[in-house]
Design a protein around this motif. Structure first.
Motif, PDB file in Angstrom:
ATOM      1  N   ILE A 135       0.976  -0.963  -0.236  1.00  0.00           N
ATOM      2  CA  ILE A 135       0.150  -0.174  -0.276  1.00  0.00           C
ATOM      3  C   ILE A 135       0.956   0.849  -0.003  1.00  0.00           C
ATOM      4  O   ILE A 135       0.892   2.350  -0.558  1.00  0.00           O
TER       5      ILE A 135
ATOM      6  N   TRP B  44      -0.541   2.416  -3.604  1.00  0.00           N
ATOM      7  CA  TRP B  44      -1.413   2.930  -3.461  1.00  0.00           C
ATOM      8  C   TRP B  44      -1.144   4.291  -2.551  1.00  0.00           C
ATOM      9  O   TRP B  44      -0.133   4.771  -2.554  1.00  0.00           O
ATOM     10  N   THR B  45      -2.860   4.721  -2.767  1.00  0.00           N
ATOM     11  CA  THR B  45      -2.718   6.587  -2.790  1.00  0.00           C
ATOM     12  C   THR B  45      -4.150   6.176  -2.411  1.00  0.00           C
ATOM     13  O   THR B  45      -5.027   6.014  -2.961  1.00  0.00           O
ATOM     14  N   TYR B  46      -4.487   7.649  -1.700  1.00  0.00           N
ATOM     15  CA  TYR B  46      -6.118   8.603  -1.383  1.00  0.00           C
ATOM     16  C   TYR B  46      -6.319   8.972  -2.344  1.00  0.00           C
ATOM     17  O   TYR B  46      -5.588   9.710  -2.342  1.00  0.00           O
TER      18      TYR B  46
ATOM     19  N   ASN C 263     -10.898   1.080  -2.594  1.00  0.00           N
ATOM     20  CA  ASN C 263      -9.853   1.991  -2.559  1.00  0.00           C
ATOM     21  C   ASN C 263      -9.128   1.197  -1.541  1.00  0.00           C
ATOM     22  O   ASN C 263      -8.730   0.225  -1.386  1.00  0.00           O
ATOM     23  N   GLN C 264      -7.544   2.387  -0.690  1.00  0.00           N
ATOM     24  CA  GLN C 264      -6.585   1.449  -0.405  1.00  0.00           C
ATOM     25  C   GLN C 264      -7.134   0.789   0.890  1.00  0.00           C
ATOM     26  O   GLN C 264      -6.369   0.002   1.447  1.00  0.00           O
TER      27      GLN C 264
ATOM     28  N   LYS D 249      -7.238  -3.177   1.292  1.00  0.00           N
ATOM     29  CA  LYS D 249      -5.853  -3.538   2.740  1.00  0.00           C
ATOM     30  C   LYS D 249      -7.228  -4.325   3.283  1.00  0.00           C
ATOM     31  O   LYS D 249      -5.809  -5.341   4.256  1.00  0.00           O
TER      32      LYS D 249
ATOM     33  N   LYS E 190       0.024   5.984  -8.850  1.00  0.00           N
ATOM     34  CA  LYS E 190       0.068   5.740  -7.865  1.00  0.00           C
ATOM     35  C   LYS E 190      -1.451   5.194  -8.015  1.00  0.00           C
ATOM     36  O   LYS E 190      -2.265   5.838  -9.197  1.00  0.00           O
TER      37      LYS E 190
ATOM     38  N   CYS F 175      -5.530   4.124  -6.991  1.00  0.00           N
ATOM     39  CA  CYS F 175      -6.508   4.841  -6.220  1.00  0.00           C
ATOM     40  C   CYS F 175      -7.942   3.615  -5.724  1.00  0.00           C
ATOM     41  O   CYS F 175      -8.604   3.597  -4.918  1.00  0.00           O
TER      42      CYS F 175
END
Length: 221
Positions: free
Chosen positions: A73, A77-79, A92-93, A97, A195, A197
């Protein structure tokens, strides 16, 4: 009348300048995005390859597994607060997870995945708004496992029983599963790096489970 014409001409001039600036922006943005396509594709392939770090897992080693999730993550990954209408069930991340952590807990205590490889094909990249890209790709996952183990994919994780045909028993010995799936991911640039989303699965086209002992020399990718 002359004042009116001057205002009209001034307005047309300003409008023309704005339009020209907009056209230049669109052209520049299109050229920039085209140059980024190979970078985006490489990032998706790198992400899928990195999933092997958690794809090979044992339900009894959850701490190591969760540390691997955090690394994935943090690196890929990013928000994003952007509302992306192209997704129906995208994760989403945080949802990604949670999915991976829940499934390792659902797997049998003695279950494990000893090999996990994935191959990405048919990558298609398009713009998904300013600063965003939509990536659709096929992914073939081949894994060797024992018991009702946790199988990781680019979108989520599920236990082996989710891939078994209705009424089919999960093999007790070392077995191999091959899964062909299609995924789409929305990506954005964060600190100069593309990254993820959101990721969504179109589902898998096929999944086949066979006993490793019945295959001469195995079938390593």
């Amino acid at each position: 009348m002359k004042k009116f014409l001057k205002r009209v001409n001034r307005g047309l001039l300003l409008g023309g300048i704005v339009l020209a600036g907009f056209v230049v922006f669109i052209i520049t943005d299109t050229i920039s995005f085209k140059k980024n396509k190979p970078v985006i594709e490489n990032e998706i392939k790198s992400y899928v390859s990195a999933l092997e770090d958690i794809g090979v897992n044992k339900s009894s080693e959850q701490t190591v597994y969760k540390d691997g999730i955090n690394d994935i993550i943090g690196n890929y990954w990013t928000y994003s607060e952007e509302k992306l209408n192209s997704f129906n069930y995208g994760q989403n991340q945080n949802e990604f997870k949670n999915s991976l952590e829940f499934r390792i807990e659902d797997s049998d205590p003695k279950a494990y995945v000893s090999k996990w490889t994935a191959k990405v094909n048919n990558v298609d990249i398009s713009k998904a708004g300013p600063g965003y890209a939509l990536v659709t790709f096929d992914c073939q996952i081949v894994a060797e496992f024992s018991g009702n183990a946790c199988l990781v994919s680019p979108c989520d994780a599920m236990t082996v029983e989710s891939y078994a045909y209705y009424g089919e028993n999960i093999p007790t010995g070392l077995s191999r599963i091959s899964i062909d799936g299609t995924y789409k991911a929305t990506m954005t640039q964060k600190d100069g790096k593309w990254k993820i989303c959101l990721v969504e699965s179109y589902g898998w086209n096929s999944s086949e489970i066979t006993a490793v002992d019945n295959q001469e020399g195995g079938n390593e990718e």
